[in-house]
Scaffold this motif. Sequence first.
Motif, PDB file in Angstrom:
ATOM      1  N   ALA A 151       2.969 -10.847  12.333  1.00 61.57           N
ATOM      2  CA  ALA A 151       4.110 -10.246  11.648  1.00 61.57           C
ATOM      3  C   ALA A 151       4.465 -11.089  10.445  1.00 61.57           C
ATOM      4  N   SER A 152       5.038 -10.458   9.445  1.00 65.75           N
ATOM      5  CA  SER A 152       5.514 -11.176   8.267  1.00 65.75           C
ATOM      6  C   SER A 152       6.748 -10.468   7.740  1.00 65.75           C
ATOM      7  N   VAL A 153       7.617 -11.258   7.114  1.00 65.75           N
ATOM      8  CA  VAL A 153       8.845 -10.718   6.552  1.00 65.75           C
ATOM      9  C   VAL A 153       9.201 -11.559   5.340  1.00 65.75           C
ATOM     10  N   GLN A 154       9.872 -10.954   4.403  1.00 61.04           N
ATOM     11  CA  GLN A 154      10.257 -11.660   3.191  1.00 61.04           C
ATOM     12  C   GLN A 154      11.601 -12.347   3.429  1.00 61.04           C
ATOM     13  N   ALA A 155      11.579 -13.668   3.464  1.00 60.38           N
ATOM     14  CA  ALA A 155      12.821 -14.427   3.610  1.00 60.38           C
ATOM     15  C   ALA A 155      13.251 -14.941   2.242  1.00 60.38           C
ATOM     16  N   ALA A 156      14.419 -15.535   2.195  1.00 57.60           N
ATOM     17  CA  ALA A 156      14.929 -16.031   0.921  1.00 57.60           C
ATOM     18  C   ALA A 156      14.034 -17.122   0.354  1.00 57.60           C
ATOM     19  N   SER A 157      13.420 -17.895   1.240  1.00 56.04           N
ATOM     20  CA  SER A 157      12.572 -18.997   0.775  1.00 56.04           C
ATOM     21  C   SER A 157      11.132 -18.561   0.549  1.00 56.04           C
ATOM     22  N   GLY A 158      10.839 -17.298   0.768  1.00 59.35           N
ATOM     23  CA  GLY A 158       9.480 -16.811   0.568  1.00 59.35           C
ATOM     24  C   GLY A 158       9.031 -15.991   1.756  1.00 59.35           C
ATOM     25  N   SER A 159       7.775 -15.629   1.759  1.00 59.73           N
ATOM     26  CA  SER A 159       7.238 -14.813   2.834  1.00 59.73           C
ATOM     27  C   SER A 159       7.046 -15.662   4.091  1.00 59.73           C
ATOM     28  N   VAL A 160       7.556 -15.172   5.203  1.00 54.32           N
ATOM     29  CA  VAL A 160       7.450 -15.872   6.482  1.00 54.32           C
ATOM     30  C   VAL A 160       6.490 -15.089   7.378  1.00 54.32           C
ATOM     31  N   SER A 161       5.585 -15.813   8.003  1.00 54.37           N
ATOM     32  CA  SER A 161       4.611 -15.168   8.880  1.00 54.37           C
ATOM     33  C   SER A 161       4.675 -15.802  10.254  1.00 54.37           C
ATOM     34  N   ALA A 162       4.367 -15.025  11.245  1.00 56.21           N
ATOM     35  CA  ALA A 162       4.299 -15.530  12.613  1.00 56.21           C
ATOM     36  C   ALA A 162       3.207 -14.766  13.329  1.00 56.21           C
ATOM     37  N   ALA A 163       2.671 -15.370  14.353  1.00 57.73           N
ATOM     38  CA  ALA A 163       1.600 -14.734  15.114  1.00 57.73           C
ATOM     39  C   ALA A 163       1.768 -15.091  16.582  1.00 57.73           C
ATOM     40  N   ARG A 164       1.388 -14.183  17.411  1.00 58.12           N
ATOM     41  CA  ARG A 164       1.415 -14.414  18.851  1.00 58.12           C
ATOM     42  C   ARG A 164       0.055 -13.998  19.400  1.00 58.12           C
ATOM     43  N   THR A 165      -0.556 -14.874  20.153  1.00 54.56           N
ATOM     44  CA  THR A 165      -1.873 -14.599  20.707  1.00 54.56           C
ATOM     45  C   THR A 165      -1.807 -14.704  22.221  1.00 54.56           C
ATOM     46  N   TRP A 166      -2.185 -13.649  22.855  1.00 51.03           N
ATOM     47  CA  TRP A 166      -2.220 -13.615  24.316  1.00 51.03           C
ATOM     48  C   TRP A 166      -3.634 -13.275  24.768  1.00 51.03           C
TER      49      TRP A 166
END
Lengths: 588, 108
Positions: free
Chosen positions: A420-435
Amino acid sequence: MATYYRWRKSTIGVQYDEETRGPDTRPVQFVLEKDVGSVYYQAKGSGYTYNGDGTVTLPSASRSSLSGGWSTGYTMYTAESNPASELFFALAPYDIYWKKTGFGETLIYGFRGSDSTIVNCTRRYNFRNGPGTSQGYVYSTSSSAYPNGGASGDYWYDQRTTVTSPTAPSGLTYPNPITTPTVTVSWNAAGSNTNYPVNLYEVSYSTNNGSSWTVAGTTASTSMSVSIPAGATSIQFRVRARDSNNQWGSYVTGTASTVILAPTLTVPQMVMQGQQASISWTEVEGADNYTVQRKSSADADWTQVYSGSATTFSETVGTWTSLQYRVQAVFGETSGGWATSASIPVVSASALVISGSDGDLGTLTADVVYSISTDTGNPITATITVNGAVIFSGSVGNSASDVIPVLDLASGTGTIVIEASVQAASGSVSAARTWTYTKAPITFPNAGGVAQLTQEGANIWPKTLAECVRLPGGRTLDVGMLRVEIGWYQGTNTYGASNPTSISFSGKPYLVFITGGAFNSLINPLVRRSNSNATSAATFATSSSNIQSISATWGDNSVSWYSTSSAQGQLNGNGAYHYLALLLGGDE
Amino acid sequence: MWYMSQNTNTSGAYCAPRSNPFPNAIPLTDDQVNFLVARNGFINVANTPDPDIEGSTVTLTENTTAWEAWKSEEAAKAAEPPAPTQLDRVEAQAAYTAMMTNTMMPEV
């Protein structure tokens, strides 16, 4: 170092020839090389008044009329016929005659035109060119660039000698050891012994103790930033100067410096509170260890967080707002330069959250539940990948909660990745979850079969999938669908009522075509004559003239037949027989 | 893999083995099918794998008695004149009618 020739440069002056003559009534003849229109005349003699550069103007067209027109006491005549004349201008337009009657007099004489050019005469005692007022010095690398004791153009050149120029720079300086990827090399300005000033410096380096040199670049200043070549363990520099005449001077060469470069540090562009910040750096040849320091927004100064031989480091990001790392290689007791990262922005833990934590979900017994959320208020872009196949990709708004049905997952072990990614004030934020997961394959008992699910005597669930499919008109697929089934059998070479041939099907057969055996070019049909199970007559053709009567018996999922004539007529001779059957799933 | 019915025909022979499975079928290997066909289906079936045939689930042996009886019966059938077929009867009826109506076509 270049060798220059130097000449003294002067204006062209006038030197006087002197001649001492005895009494002579004969005039001295000067034959001018050209008619200059007017002549300046100088002369000095005992008994005469030297008139400096006293002159008399003698226009050729009116020479004769100028006699006596000067103040030195000379008398001018226009012809040699007057022996009393001491100076006269004579026959030819360019001739001047000088007649001295005294004894032991010294004559100083010379002529020049009104345009100040020297007027040469055929007589030996001409005016000669020589150095006049000094104009300084001129320089050239060619020895024949100017005459040595002669005139060139409007100037007189003499006193040729040699000088060397430009001089070598001095004070060559650069660090030792070198710990940074680039190093500043500086030196003192070189000088010039000519009138060509120094306007350029060339910097070279050697990484093999001077066996070979590489030009790093040129500059007009007295310092240069040079990148240390990859793999260099020592390096030395040399510099030389060039003047405006493109002549290079001698090198000034420095001593070799040990190169202890910093590793190349790689850090994430952004990290999240509570998540791992992983950095890595390149290995430096010969390094014993590496030291990693961190300076977060909560640290007043650099704090050592790692010392060891690994080239990676990870730590959990605290409740910081920014983060910075630096790493250096350590060689025994000597430390290399620091490789320092830029400041890494730290986003809050709630900027983008994917539920759960990375790991193994174990053996799945239910759907996989997940959620994605953000406090930025911006839409989240998510991609869900199961076993390498993307099952979803798109925007999920600023919050999403859903499941991955266990029925959609393949049996065995597999991997689910949610990015997932979202545009935050400090820039683009990404996260991932692996199962990872394990799904037990669905097994069916060897015995038993499909049963109708009923409740209180009523069917509540179809027995087969085909019963679930509704066709136009309300029929179900298990009843209304015509199916084709093909197969083959191996004849046993028997026939007759006691040895019928039989085929079983997965549905109720209505029409069966058979070919093979010795008559594989013929296709023989068996046709169910009624919907109920019954015996029907048929004929098999083993040739165009041999028609065999067949008795066929139809069952719910089978047909058997026999011929009383022969095994081949029953289509049960030696060899393989192929059949094609049209089946219906249920009663019609 | 081939499939054979568990039941024999009234002659004691098993029916032709087939390519498609069906309920209660006995699976056979290619070698077992050859064994069965060579004996016209007159075999005995034991519900234990044949140790000499890899992948087998049953063991086949020759049903010599039934097979020999069937072969004797077939030999006796061969000695008898074949019973007229329907076509034979149709052709005979056509010839009789032609002779009675004097419409027999001349031989060429």
